[in-house]
Design an enzyme around this catalytic site. Structure first.
Site, PDB file in Angstrom:
ATOM      1  N   HIS A  20       0.902  -1.321   0.206  1.00  8.43           N
ATOM      2  CA  HIS A  20      -0.314  -0.217   0.165  1.00  8.43           C
ATOM      3  C   HIS A  20       0.988   1.235  -0.235  1.00  8.43           C
ATOM      4  O   HIS A  20       2.435   0.813   0.567  1.00  8.43           O
ATOM      5  CB  HIS A  20      -0.296  -0.007   1.302  1.00  8.43           C
ATOM      6  N   CYS A  75      -1.872   0.396   9.648  1.00  9.90           N
ATOM      7  CA  CYS A  75      -3.295  -0.810   9.625  1.00  9.90           C
ATOM      8  C   CYS A  75      -3.800  -1.299  10.335  1.00  9.90           C
ATOM      9  O   CYS A  75      -4.653  -1.799  10.465  1.00  9.90           O
ATOM     10  CB  CYS A  75      -2.456  -1.578   8.338  1.00  9.90           C
TER      11      CYS A  75
HETATM   12  C1  CIR Z   1      -3.707  -7.543   3.390  1.00 10.37           C
HETATM   13  O1  CIR Z   1      -2.608  -8.428   2.426  1.00 10.37           O
HETATM   14  O2  CIR Z   1      -4.634  -7.670   2.873  1.00 10.37           O
HETATM   15  C2  CIR Z   1      -2.946  -8.346   4.496  1.00 10.37           C
HETATM   16  N1  CIR Z   1      -2.239  -9.548   5.026  1.00 10.37           N
HETATM   17  C3  CIR Z   1      -2.230  -6.825   5.011  1.00 10.37           C
HETATM   18  C4  CIR Z   1      -2.368  -5.438   5.230  1.00 10.37           C
HETATM   19  C5  CIR Z   1      -2.087  -4.361   5.973  1.00 10.37           C
HETATM   20  N2  CIR Z   1      -2.186  -3.125   5.983  1.00 10.37           N
HETATM   21  C6  CIR Z   1      -2.011  -2.301   5.565  1.00 10.37           C
HETATM   22  O3  CIR Z   1      -1.123  -1.954   5.474  1.00 10.37           O
HETATM   23  N3  CIR Z   1      -2.825  -0.890   5.933  1.00 10.37           N
END
Ligand code: CIR
Length: 256
Positions: free
Chosen positions: A161, A248
């Protein structure tokens, strides 16, 4: 922004099944929860009241609550995550968010992950990543334009992201990786570029008078302290294994 309140979700027993792009092993559920508890403690130490929601064992990435919503001053935008496996997380948290602010589902059928949305002052930066598509970015831009915010799209050539690589230390300063150091979107801002061996530390999270920083990032720590900010280190070894950072793990509400 003064952060007054945050919403987090405790990691569930299925965290090892979370989506990932890295090959660093699978997260250990117990260690993940211990690191999560330390993160919540850091938010509280920095002055936030934190609500911790129950785990969603059927959704191994559900503790990454930032991806399912974006907070604006007058409303919460419910996203449509780019990963279909994560979409049910939105409905699961909508009621908790509606208790705090009016919620607006992202119009249209584009995708948007909250991890791609970065706010500095009156500007939202939206990463065009593998998760956030053109339609999702445009729908979000329309919503924030109605609220008199500027909205700037940023290509995301590296990392999951935008906020895997770029975060706000204040309304004029970003911490970011070398991949984004010359991005035109951030050219007018003060930029703290993380060292090449500490790229993960670009996920640092400013909360009130301090910054939560991944443990084991001494150069980043020193750079942030040189800006006069207090550093709170949190071990993130388990979150890294599923591309998770520090921003996150919470949705943050506050006063401007
Ligand atoms: C994903 O791939 O969606 C999760 N394993 C990690 C999400 C991390 N989110 C973020 O950095 N905002």
């Amino acid at each position: 922004m003064r952060v007054t309140h945050a919403i987090c979700r405790r990691p569930g027993a299925s965290v090892a099944d979370g989506l990932t792009t890295v090959d660093e092993g699978r997260p250990d559920p117990e260690r993940t929860c211990a690191q999560f508890d330390a993160y919540v403690a850091a938010l509280r130490a920095l002055g936030a009241t934190v609500d911790v929601l129950d785990p969603l064992d059927d959704h191994p990435d559900a503790h990454y609550v930032e991806d399912v919503a974006v907070i604006t001053p007058d409303a919460v935008v419910l996203t449509r995550p780019g990963a279909p496996q994560r979409r049910a997380e939105v409905e699961a948290i909508a009621g908790d968010l509606a208790a705090r602010a009016p919620v607006i589902p992202l119009p249209g059928d584009g995708t948007l992950d909250g991890g791609d949305v970065l706010r500095l002052g009156d500007t939202f930066y939206v990463g065009r990543s593998a998760r956030t598509d053109a339609a999702g970015a445009a729908a979000f831009a329309a919503l924030v334009h109605e609220r008199d915010f500027a909205c700037v799209e940023v290509p995301v050539p590296a990392g999951l992201h935008l906020k895997s690589s770029v975060n706000a230390l204040d309304d004029e300063t970003v911490i970011l990786t070398a991949d984004f150091a010359d991005a035109p979107a951030f050219a007018a801002l003060r930029r703290l570029v993380v060292a090449s061996e500490e790229t993960y530390a670009a996920c640092a999270l400013r909360v009130n008078d301090g910054v939560i920083v991944p443990a084991g990032s001494p150069r980043t720590r020193a750079g942030i302290e040189a800006l006069g900010l207090a550093v709170h280190e949190v071990d993130t070894s388990e979150f890294r294994k599923t591309d998770g950072g520090l921003t996150c793990l919470s949705l943050r509400f506050g006063t401007i």
